[in-house]
Scaffold this active site. Structure first.
Site, short mmCIF file in Angstrom:
data_model
loop_
_atom_site.label_atom_id
_atom_site.label_comp_id
_atom_site.label_asym_id
_atom_site.label_seq_id
_atom_site.Cartn_x
_atom_site.Cartn_y
_atom_site.Cartn_z
N HIS A 1 0.78 -1.37 0.09
CA HIS A 1 0.12 -0.07 -0.01
C HIS A 1 0.76 1.26 0.01
O HIS A 1 0.78 2.14 -0.69
CB HIS A 1 -0.96 0.00 1.24
CG HIS A 1 -1.68 1.21 1.14
ND1 HIS A 1 -2.80 1.68 0.52
CD2 HIS A 1 -1.46 2.14 2.06
CE1 HIS A 1 -3.31 2.62 0.93
NE2 HIS A 1 -2.52 3.10 1.89
N ASP B 1 8.97 5.80 9.60
CA ASP B 1 8.61 4.91 10.91
C ASP B 1 7.62 5.86 11.54
O ASP B 1 7.38 7.26 11.39
CB ASP B 1 9.82 5.13 11.77
CG ASP B 1 9.42 3.98 12.96
OD1 ASP B 1 9.07 2.79 12.62
OD2 ASP B 1 9.73 4.34 14.25
P1 IMP Z 1 4.74 1.89 10.95
O1 IMP Z 1 6.01 2.37 10.98
O2 IMP Z 1 4.14 2.67 9.66
O3 IMP Z 1 4.76 0.45 10.21
O4 IMP Z 1 3.73 1.78 12.10
C1 IMP Z 1 4.07 1.26 13.07
C2 IMP Z 1 2.79 0.99 13.97
O5 IMP Z 1 2.11 2.33 14.55
C3 IMP Z 1 1.56 0.14 13.39
O6 IMP Z 1 1.98 -1.18 13.39
C4 IMP Z 1 0.41 0.70 14.10
O7 IMP Z 1 0.32 0.07 15.29
C5 IMP Z 1 0.63 2.05 14.49
N1 IMP Z 1 0.16 3.05 13.45
C6 IMP Z 1 1.05 3.73 12.56
N2 IMP Z 1 0.23 4.54 11.67
C7 IMP Z 1 -1.03 4.29 11.85
C8 IMP Z 1 -2.34 4.59 11.35
O8 IMP Z 1 -2.44 5.09 10.33
N3 IMP Z 1 -3.48 4.07 12.04
C9 IMP Z 1 -3.16 3.23 13.05
N4 IMP Z 1 -1.99 2.73 13.55
C10 IMP Z 1 -0.81 3.38 13.07
#
Ligand code: IMP
Length: 197
Positions: free
Chosen positions: A12, A69
């Protein structure tokens, strides 16, 4: 066309970025460059983790690279879960258990403010650039909505009366932390290409 790596395998996220910078850059994923290992994410901040991932790819594979991140910061919980958002309730990462832990920790708490933050680190040539996106909101006490992922059913952005999980992905993508940071990266990269042309 100039190649650049987005240090992710999230389809995505890749599609979102490729749709816009694909005209100027050949955006490669981790699997495109044969990177199968788990890149360490042991930083204390989103910035540190994003830089760590981008640096890993640059050092080991030599490509210009960007990495992101993200996570949720809850004011009343000293900005937890923060960098531990994905594994708040422990490993392996489990969204439902994370949500349950957040609801439990927020029981009876009056101060409900929180924010989602994204940091993108770009290593381009010999320079490092950081792009941030942030959306403020409040944590509610019951789950609402089934769209999105992670903490979306508990997060109502400021100025809205629905959660991220009650929004369509188009709606969320107009205002989300990730969209804001990604737009800054895209503006930077497209400017860069215009200047280099
Ligand atoms: P990442 O670094 O984008 O993989 O996000 C790490 C974690 O933050 C995810 O596994 C979610 O638990 C939380 N997170 C990040 N972005 C979102 C969002 O847009 N909605 C809900 N949870 C989020």
């Amino acid at each position: 066309m100039k190649q650049i790596v987005f240090a992710t395998n999230n389809k995505h996220k890749l599609e979102e970025v490729r749709a816009i910078v694909g005209k100027y850059f050949d955006v490669l994923s981790l699997s495109d460059i044969g990177c199968k290992e788990d890149i360490p994410e042991t930083g204390c901040t989103f910035e540190e983790n994003a830089v760590m991932k981008a640096q890993y790819v640059k050092d080991k594979y030599g490509y210009d690279c960007f990495a992101d991140d993200s996570g949720l910061e809850v004011t009343a919980l000293n900005n937890e879960p923060g960098v531990f958002s994905a594994r708040y309730a422990g490993e392996p990462s489990d969204s439902l258990r994370n949500i349950e832990k957040l609801m439990f920790n927020m029981q009876g708490v009056k101060e409900r403010s929180a924010r989602f933050r994204t940091c993108i680190a770009l290593l381009y040539g010999h320079k490092e650039y950081l792009f941030e996106g942030c959306i403020e909101g409040n944590i509610i006490d019951t789950l609402r909505g089934t769209n999105g992922f992670g903490y979306d059913p508990l997060f109502v952005p400021v100025g809205y009366d629905i959660t991220f999980a009650e929004m369509s992905s188009e709606e969320k993508n107009k205002i989300s932390h990730r969209a804001l940071a990604t737009q800054k990266l895209i503006d930077f990269l497209t400017d860069k290409i215009d200047c280099e042309a």
